[in-house]
Write a protein that holds these residues in place. Sequence first.
Motif, PDB file in Angstrom:
ATOM      1  N   TRP A  33      -3.716  -2.548  -4.917  1.00  0.00           N
ATOM      2  CA  TRP A  33      -2.316  -1.468  -4.253  1.00  0.00           C
ATOM      3  C   TRP A  33      -2.582  -1.725  -2.472  1.00  0.00           C
ATOM      4  O   TRP A  33      -1.802  -2.087  -2.153  1.00  0.00           O
ATOM      5  N   PHE A  34      -2.938  -1.320  -2.949  1.00  0.00           N
ATOM      6  CA  PHE A  34      -3.168  -1.039  -0.613  1.00  0.00           C
ATOM      7  C   PHE A  34      -4.951  -1.373  -0.365  1.00  0.00           C
ATOM      8  O   PHE A  34      -5.117  -2.928  -0.078  1.00  0.00           O
ATOM      9  N   VAL A  38      -2.740  -3.985   2.940  1.00  0.00           N
ATOM     10  CA  VAL A  38      -1.857  -2.359   3.910  1.00  0.00           C
ATOM     11  C   VAL A  38      -1.933  -1.449   5.087  1.00  0.00           C
ATOM     12  O   VAL A  38      -3.362  -1.304   4.916  1.00  0.00           O
ATOM     13  N   VAL A  51       2.541  -4.770   4.711  1.00  0.00           N
ATOM     14  CA  VAL A  51       2.027  -5.656   3.045  1.00  0.00           C
ATOM     15  C   VAL A  51       2.081  -6.601   3.539  1.00  0.00           C
ATOM     16  O   VAL A  51       2.881  -7.415   4.120  1.00  0.00           O
ATOM     17  N   LEU A  57       5.006  -6.339  -1.949  1.00  0.00           N
ATOM     18  CA  LEU A  57       5.685  -5.831  -1.290  1.00  0.00           C
ATOM     19  C   LEU A  57       6.565  -5.229  -1.637  1.00  0.00           C
ATOM     20  O   LEU A  57       7.633  -3.689  -1.488  1.00  0.00           O
ATOM     21  N   LEU A  60       5.370  -2.164  -4.688  1.00  0.00           N
ATOM     22  CA  LEU A  60       4.896  -0.866  -3.694  1.00  0.00           C
ATOM     23  C   LEU A  60       6.431  -0.354  -3.387  1.00  0.00           C
ATOM     24  O   LEU A  60       6.744   1.033  -3.943  1.00  0.00           O
TER      25      LEU A  60
END
Length: 549
Positions: A33-34, A38, A51, A57, A60
């Motif tokens: 996710w990152f 990000v 993001v 976006l 998260l």
Amino acid sequence: MRTSDHGTQDRTVEGKIRDGLERRIGTDRFGIWFGDRVRFEIGPDGLTVWVHGEFALERLRGHYYRQIESIAAEVVGGIVPVKMSLWEERSGVLSSADQEAATSLRPSVPTPTAVTTDVQQIRSQPVRSIRVSSPNPLREIVPKATAPRGIGGGQLRVGSGPVVVRPSDGLSGNASAREGSGRELGGEGEDGALGESLASPGRRVVPMTFTSFMPATSNQLAVTAAKLLASDPIGSAPLCFWGPTGTGKTHLLHAIRHELRARHGMPRVILLSAEQFTNDFLACVRGTGLPAFRKRYRDADALLIDNVQFLGGKTATLRETLYTVDALLTRRRPLVLAADRQPLEIDGLAGDLAGRMSSGLVCGINPMERELRKELFRRHAEQSYLPWDEATIEVLAERTMGDGRVIQGVAQLVSMLQRMYRRMPTLQEIAAQAGDMLQRGPKLVALADIEKAICSTFGITTQELRSEAKSRSVSHPRILAMYLSREHTTAAFSEIGRYYGDRNHSTVIAAHRRVEEWLEGERTLGGRGPKGMKVKEAIAAVESLLRIG
């Protein structure tokens, strides 16, 4: 400071935030996710999380906002406003130089004119607190409170500084910090907000610390124990607070956490309710698995759990709680628990866990006595719309139960009536609107009520109170129970004697005379409650319990 030094320090802060987040959620989830999609940017207005993609976006923002906010607060050492926005929006306004810089971990570089670091600028911004709750006629509406695009659900911007949104709490009209699903390590500005009621101009935010706590006879032992643990936490025995709602247990937990962080530099001090602990446990069972859950709590610098009675009857959660408690005790980490009754009296609580809770110091907190209620009303009056007269404070303290949340509600009602009438309302007007918050007359008391209050105050069971035991820890509470039964009920001496272990009326008469002698000589009573408790203090504590039922 040179621009290069400034940018280097910011990148260090952002790197620490990334590292802390990766440790918190795990390397695999962080990579998904990152990773490279990000970017974290620290600036004078707080932390911006850039993001790539609308879906990422929203994901998260819904699942990781609180973790990012908490870790940023730990790294910076204070509240950090967090904003999550699309990277595409950022790219559309970048200069050519910034476009090149976007390939690094930091999308932009501060100007050379900066004389302080961005982190210092964030710390220097004023913080004001408002409450967000269900619709309430007593809540003052803050005008023009708008949330900028991209800010998560945790903060609003009103005026010049960040405004931290917090729910209301218990003792003395206090507002506690929001805790997030067991994963929040307390990122509400070191100590939370305590003492606020209406979100009106001029209302002073009182931090939830030992300084703002109001000590009295009803909580003297608990306050002393809490301060001792906060001053020397390493290797301290487990500490357990118990008492009715609204007596300050949550306030003490927050005060301990504040001291452990501020004085001892402990970053991972976890404070949460037993319900949040349970929810986090069940979520990990269904999702990420127990290893992450166990690491989160067993590796903590200190663990503070509120409302432990919620765990009663939850077999799986109780077992995991027991293992967590054992792990913390083995590592000599501070452990503080709070409940509405003594550990051994909590229904459905496993005996081994109750035993560990009782192995340290168990401190009872009684409902607030009259003088403390008066002082509490005076504190609210200082922040009210108009000044209060002393006669009103006297009557309200007499007719209000010893629950800080009830006192807060009455104080808010008075402040709102002041706004409505443009003057101080009369006692009749307050009573007409207060409903059951104010007692309208003397409460009918039964022998069972006195027995229950005596047992709660002195930490004994009803079986012990009615037994033939002659030890001071049982005989003194029994004598006092007979005296109060005669004072507060219409029961005859013989009826009182039969109730307390089938004793004759002469025993009750002797007990009544003995207590009167104690009152003249300022006698100290035996029992398992607070040590050194005087007769007058014990009677006040029992009568407070009788008022709240």
